[in-house]
Write a protein that holds these residues in place. Structure first.
Motif, PDB file in Angstrom:
ATOM      1  N   UNK A  75       0.726 -10.665   9.433  1.00  0.00           N
ATOM      2  CA  UNK A  75       0.870  -9.476   9.410  1.00  0.00           C
ATOM      3  C   UNK A  75       1.274  -8.847   8.094  1.00  0.00           C
ATOM      4  N   UNK A  76       2.639  -9.002   7.553  1.00  0.00           N
ATOM      5  CA  UNK A  76       3.456  -9.062   6.886  1.00  0.00           C
ATOM      6  C   UNK A  76       2.946  -8.883   5.992  1.00  0.00           C
ATOM      7  N   UNK A  77       1.540 -10.037   5.745  1.00  0.00           N
ATOM      8  CA  UNK A  77       1.122  -9.922   4.427  1.00  0.00           C
ATOM      9  C   UNK A  77      -0.524  -9.505   4.125  1.00  0.00           C
ATOM     10  N   UNK A  78      -0.456  -8.076   5.142  1.00  0.00           N
ATOM     11  CA  UNK A  78      -1.677  -6.870   4.598  1.00  0.00           C
ATOM     12  C   UNK A  78      -1.465  -5.988   5.024  1.00  0.00           C
ATOM     13  N   UNK A  79      -1.691  -5.497   4.040  1.00  0.00           N
ATOM     14  CA  UNK A  79      -1.725  -3.079   4.697  1.00  0.00           C
ATOM     15  C   UNK A  79      -2.809  -2.882   4.909  1.00  0.00           C
TER      16      UNK A  79
ATOM     17  N   UNK B 280       4.265  -3.134  14.948  1.00  0.00           N
ATOM     18  CA  UNK B 280       3.510  -2.839  13.909  1.00  0.00           C
ATOM     19  C   UNK B 280       2.381  -2.371  14.860  1.00  0.00           C
ATOM     20  N   UNK B 281       2.114  -0.737  14.376  1.00  0.00           N
ATOM     21  CA  UNK B 281       1.404  -0.043  15.070  1.00  0.00           C
ATOM     22  C   UNK B 281      -0.119  -0.343  14.676  1.00  0.00           C
TER      23      UNK B 281
ATOM     24  N   UNK C 237      -6.798 -11.550   5.307  1.00  0.00           N
ATOM     25  CA  UNK C 237      -7.652 -11.226   4.740  1.00  0.00           C
ATOM     26  C   UNK C 237      -9.203 -12.004   4.616  1.00  0.00           C
ATOM     27  N   UNK C 238      -8.574 -13.040   5.504  1.00  0.00           N
ATOM     28  CA  UNK C 238      -9.951 -14.563   5.560  1.00  0.00           C
ATOM     29  C   UNK C 238     -10.521 -14.092   7.285  1.00  0.00           C
TER      30      UNK C 238
END
Length: 365
Positions: free
Chosen positions: A214-218, A240-241, A316-317
């Motif tokens: 989760x830390x790698x995507x916004x 994480x919301x 991402x994938x």
């Protein structure tokens, strides 16, 4: 041809009970002489299924008497059947003694890489249990007519234990019963909605890897987690919301939730069990309900099957695949998955294989 499929365990496992119940239902639909018995040591009034046979002995005694009584009963029952299909009994010398006595063909069904799974739990007790399984499990395999694996990986693993004795590869994956229920498509949200379901998220589910990713995507999305998390993962998920924790839900509630999902997620850390392949029930539930699957391991599906994607826990994938699948028909996904996961089809294939092996030509198909 009359077949008995039997399992013995200390407690009733809900997952195994579901598989065996669906198997019996499928046998009835196919008009097969196929019986199913779940022989257990300890009685629980909640388990009122007709296929469960409870041991008549004292549950306080050790498992020796329970196993002896099971095989005595099984030997008596064998007089009424042509073939026995038995779930492999782990670290069980009494299974070997039974197999040496019985005159009917017996097939052992294996659901895991036994020795590796035992050794995944460190300790002297696990080492002893693994040694017993290594020795007596191999002796059992040497006594049976055939070997059945729920995945190719498991079949090959067991076959190596007896130096590739079994040339015929019989694969009998877990399956699910189809019905005539019309699938409801409630995908109205423009933001991707994903679901990850387990009764309890064990280490091999890899939910921790997913949470770390989760830390790698916004990107915007909603991840619905259904089931019980360990305290550490639960605390991280609450930060994480984009995550919705549902806890335990009924089967009906899960199906309603799946109707609005874009994608189902399955395990990402099967390597922690020293495995690369599996055929979990949740994947079958996703697909039956028209939900494509993104997972970290190989299942029974061919490479060209579009509704099962293997990949890393990388959002991402995952989101790229979710968007690609967004407008796929749930009915079409369910229908095209049927050939791989329908219990009736899987049982029919197994029955025909056994019938051909033993020259039973009067099949009902």
């Amino acid at each position: 041809m009359k077949v008995l499929h039997a399992v013995n365990m200390k407690h009733v496992s809900s997952g195994i009970l579901n598989q065996m119940t669906w198997e019996l239902e499928s046998a009835k639909k196919l008009n097969l002489d196929w019986n199913v018995v779940f022989y257990v040591q300890e009685y629980n009034e909640k388990n009122s299924s007709k296929i469960v046979k409870y041991w008549d002995g004292n549950s306080r005694l050790n498992w020796v008497k329970f196993r002896q009584d099971y095989y005595t009963w099984l030997l008596e029952q064998s007089a009424f059947f042509d073939i026995l299909v038995l779930r492999h009994s782990l670290s069980d010398p009494y299974q070997v003694a039974f197999l040496k006595k019985i005159k009917k063909p017996v097939y052992l069904v294996h659901h895991t890489l036994e020795i590796q799974e035992i050794l995944s739990n460190n300790g002297i007790k696990s080492n002893i249990k693994a040694w017993v399984e290594k020795y007596f499990g191999r002796l059992s395999l040497e006594q049976v007519q055939g070997l059945v694996g729920v995945t190719n990986e498991i079949f090959n693993y067991e076959n190596r234990r007896v130096n590739s004795k079994f040339k015929q590869k019989i694969i009998y994956p877990n399956g699910i019963c189809y019905d005539n229920k019309i699938l409801i498509d409630s995908r109205k949200n423009k933001i991707p909605e994903l679901i990850f379901v387990a009764s309890f998220f064990s280490s091999w589910h890899g939910v921790d890897l997913l949470l770390n990713a989760l830390e790698n995507t916004s990107e915007e999305f909603i991840l619905h987690i259904v089931g019980r998390l360990n305290p550490k993962d639960e605390q991280q998920a609450k930060k994480d919301q984009r995550i919705v924790l549902h806890g335990h839900l009924s089967q009906l509630e899960i199906e309603r939730l799946m109707s609005s999902m874009w994608l189902g997620l399955s395990s990402f850390a099967l390597f922690r069990q020293n495995m690369k392949e599996a055929c979990t029930l949740k994947v079958r539930e996703y697909l039956k309900n028209g939900l494509p699957v993104y997972s970290g391991y190989k299942d029974v599906f061919c490479n060209s099957f579009p509704y099962y994607r293997i990949g890393e826990p990388n959002f991402d994938n995952i989101l790229e695949y979710a968007r690609k699948m967004r407008y796929e028909s749930k009915e079409e996904i369910s229908n095209l998955s049927k050939q791989y996961i329908d219990k009736e089809i899987l049982l029919k294939n197994l029955y025909l294989t056994l019938a051909q092996n033993h020259n039973f030509t009067s099949t009902k198909f």
